[in-house]
Design an enzyme around this catalytic site. Sequence first.
Site, PDB file in Angstrom:
ATOM      1  N   GLY A  12      -6.764  28.507 -24.503  1.00  0.00           N
ATOM      2  CA  GLY A  12      -7.476  27.607 -23.584  1.00  0.00           C
ATOM      3  C   GLY A  12      -8.972  27.615 -23.815  1.00  0.00           C
ATOM      4  NE  ARG A  15      -9.735  20.622 -21.143  1.00  0.00           N
ATOM      5  CZ  ARG A  15      -9.063  20.731 -19.999  1.00  0.00           C
ATOM      6  NH1 ARG A  15      -9.694  20.717 -18.844  1.00  0.00           N
ATOM      7  NH2 ARG A  15      -7.742  20.864 -20.004  1.00  0.00           N
ATOM      8  CG  ASP A  63       1.725  24.259 -24.372  1.00  0.00           C
ATOM      9  OD1 ASP A  63       1.934  25.160 -23.519  1.00  0.00           O
ATOM     10  OD2 ASP A  63       1.813  23.049 -24.121  1.00  0.00           O
ATOM     11  CB  VAL A  64       0.440  30.071 -23.232  1.00  0.00           C
ATOM     12  CG1 VAL A  64      -0.872  30.284 -23.967  1.00  0.00           C
ATOM     13  CG2 VAL A  64       0.185  29.445 -21.861  1.00  0.00           C
ATOM     14  CG  ASN A  90      -9.650  31.183 -20.685  1.00  0.00           C
ATOM     15  OD1 ASN A  90     -10.299  31.493 -19.689  1.00  0.00           O
ATOM     16  ND2 ASN A  90      -9.524  29.923 -21.094  1.00  0.00           N
ATOM     17  CB  SER A 142      -8.306  34.337 -10.378  1.00  0.00           C
ATOM     18  OG  SER A 142      -8.941  33.790  -9.229  1.00  0.00           O
ATOM     19  CE1 TYR A 155      -5.364  30.086 -10.993  1.00  0.00           C
ATOM     20  CE2 TYR A 155      -6.451  31.102  -9.117  1.00  0.00           C
ATOM     21  CZ  TYR A 155      -6.463  30.737 -10.438  1.00  0.00           C
ATOM     22  OH  TYR A 155      -7.549  31.025 -11.227  1.00  0.00           O
ATOM     23  CE  LYS A 159      -5.316  33.087 -13.089  1.00  0.00           C
ATOM     24  NZ  LYS A 159      -5.528  33.110 -14.556  1.00  0.00           N
TER      25      LYS A 159
HETATM   26  P1  NAP Z   1     -10.184  24.526 -17.401  1.00  0.00           P
HETATM   27  O1  NAP Z   1     -11.629  24.167 -17.500  1.00  0.00           O
HETATM   28  O2  NAP Z   1      -9.296  23.666 -16.572  1.00  0.00           O
HETATM   29  O3  NAP Z   1      -9.571  24.643 -18.886  1.00  0.00           O
HETATM   30  C1  NAP Z   1      -8.242  25.007 -19.024  1.00  0.00           C
HETATM   31  C2  NAP Z   1      -8.002  25.430 -20.444  1.00  0.00           C
HETATM   32  O4  NAP Z   1      -6.678  25.928 -20.525  1.00  0.00           O
HETATM   33  C3  NAP Z   1      -8.117  24.280 -21.408  1.00  0.00           C
HETATM   34  O5  NAP Z   1      -8.643  24.763 -22.620  1.00  0.00           O
HETATM   35  C4  NAP Z   1      -6.667  23.840 -21.586  1.00  0.00           C
HETATM   36  O6  NAP Z   1      -6.388  23.285 -22.875  1.00  0.00           O
HETATM   37  C5  NAP Z   1      -5.969  25.178 -21.484  1.00  0.00           C
HETATM   38  N1  NAP Z   1      -4.575  25.051 -21.085  1.00  0.00           N
HETATM   39  C6  NAP Z   1      -4.032  24.409 -20.026  1.00  0.00           C
HETATM   40  N2  NAP Z   1      -2.697  24.530 -20.047  1.00  0.00           N
HETATM   41  C7  NAP Z   1      -2.379  25.238 -21.161  1.00  0.00           C
HETATM   42  C8  NAP Z   1      -1.189  25.684 -21.751  1.00  0.00           C
HETATM   43  N3  NAP Z   1       0.021  25.391 -21.225  1.00  0.00           N
HETATM   44  N4  NAP Z   1      -1.256  26.410 -22.897  1.00  0.00           N
HETATM   45  C9  NAP Z   1      -2.441  26.699 -23.456  1.00  0.00           C
HETATM   46  N5  NAP Z   1      -3.620  26.280 -22.966  1.00  0.00           N
HETATM   47  C10 NAP Z   1      -3.573  25.569 -21.829  1.00  0.00           C
HETATM   48  O7  NAP Z   1      -9.976  26.030 -16.865  1.00  0.00           O
HETATM   49  P2  NAP Z   1     -11.069  27.103 -16.393  1.00  0.00           P
HETATM   50  O8  NAP Z   1     -11.527  26.726 -15.022  1.00  0.00           O
HETATM   51  O9  NAP Z   1     -12.074  27.328 -17.460  1.00  0.00           O
HETATM   52  O10 NAP Z   1     -10.135  28.405 -16.251  1.00  0.00           O
HETATM   53  C11 NAP Z   1      -9.883  29.269 -17.335  1.00  0.00           C
HETATM   54  C12 NAP Z   1      -9.243  30.539 -16.798  1.00  0.00           C
HETATM   55  O11 NAP Z   1     -10.109  31.146 -15.857  1.00  0.00           O
HETATM   56  C13 NAP Z   1      -7.922  30.291 -16.065  1.00  0.00           C
HETATM   57  O12 NAP Z   1      -7.011  31.332 -16.361  1.00  0.00           O
HETATM   58  C14 NAP Z   1      -8.323  30.322 -14.608  1.00  0.00           C
HETATM   59  O13 NAP Z   1      -7.260  30.682 -13.789  1.00  0.00           O
HETATM   60  C15 NAP Z   1      -9.407  31.378 -14.638  1.00  0.00           C
HETATM   61  N6  NAP Z   1     -10.372  31.303 -13.531  1.00  0.00           N
HETATM   62  C16 NAP Z   1     -11.187  30.210 -13.382  1.00  0.00           C
HETATM   63  C17 NAP Z   1     -12.113  30.177 -12.336  1.00  0.00           C
HETATM   64  C18 NAP Z   1     -13.060  29.002 -12.156  1.00  0.00           C
HETATM   65  O14 NAP Z   1     -13.879  29.005 -11.233  1.00  0.00           O
HETATM   66  N7  NAP Z   1     -13.009  27.985 -13.009  1.00  0.00           N
HETATM   67  C19 NAP Z   1     -12.204  31.252 -11.442  1.00  0.00           C
HETATM   68  C20 NAP Z   1     -11.331  32.323 -11.619  1.00  0.00           C
HETATM   69  C21 NAP Z   1     -10.440  32.366 -12.665  1.00  0.00           C
HETATM   70  P3  NAP Z   1      -6.465  21.688 -23.163  1.00  0.00           P
HETATM   71  O15 NAP Z   1      -7.944  21.350 -23.183  1.00  0.00           O
HETATM   72  O16 NAP Z   1      -5.823  21.506 -24.482  1.00  0.00           O
HETATM   73  O17 NAP Z   1      -5.746  21.012 -22.031  1.00  0.00           O
END
Ligand code: NAP
Length: 248
Positions: A12, A15, A63-64, A90, A142, A155, A159
Amino acid sequence: MRLAGKIAVVTGASRGIGREIALEFARQGAALAIGYAERQDKAQEVVAEIAALGGRAIAVALDVRHRDQVRDGLADCVRLLGGIDILVNNAGINERCTFQELTDDGWDRIMTVNLKGPFICCQEVFPHLIQRGGGRIVNISSVAGEYHGPKTVHYAVSKAGLNSLTKVVARYGAEHNILVNAVAPGIMLTDQTADELASPAGARIVEMTLLKRAGTLADVASACVFLASDEQNYMTGQVLSVSGGAVL
Ligand code: NAP
């Protein structure tokens, strides 16, 4: 250059947080595999950004949800980059709903990406890490895994499960010099969350942190560098909270 000579796979990484982790790993000297599920174009942009930094990177479909794709993707990383030293699990998704609104499909969707995905990736990367004499796995969890918020039902469970998986895999990795830890981000200021954080509801969420502010992606990335680098060699099975004290 805290990761000089290391080869890292970040799922992931096309982005968001994964992209930032990959860019920081590249700045620290690692070669990168940029994992993506759908957005190959975005993954290629990250590859180009790393090349502009003078680093080495490839984009890999990971794709996990699909073990075969993970297995083939990791094999490509080994073939094209020369091995794997670090895996960052991630990739993750979130859907908000209450307990009564949650459907079986919604439950399965979240669990498959957020918990089964890291399980598959850990299992499939083990032989590659063992071949290198050990390595590091960093799982992106998270604060929800400890907070169990009312609108993050499945969710939060995924986690919390990932925190448990981190400890279980650490147990099995130890004899192979594979150190496994997690980073648990709290409220992060990103393009996606900027508007929400500026709203009254967002302000209330920020108020729940001890530091009274959102974190940055750089805060998460630096914690990942710390756990992935040789500067620490005695931490395993731990969950590092990067949340401004939100859980307290
Ligand atoms: P995001 O901006 O929505 O990006 C999601 C990423 O995961 C993208 O690269 C997407 O790939 C990939 N992805 C989605 N489904 C997938 C799958 N089935 N297999 C492989 N890759 C997949 O997410 P984010 O907010 O950066 O979050 C990243 C991690 O941090 C997550 O585990 C989330 O739970 C954790 N987190 C985030 C926050 C926050 O505030 N954002 C806070 C706590 C924890 P594509 O671009 O190809 O779709």
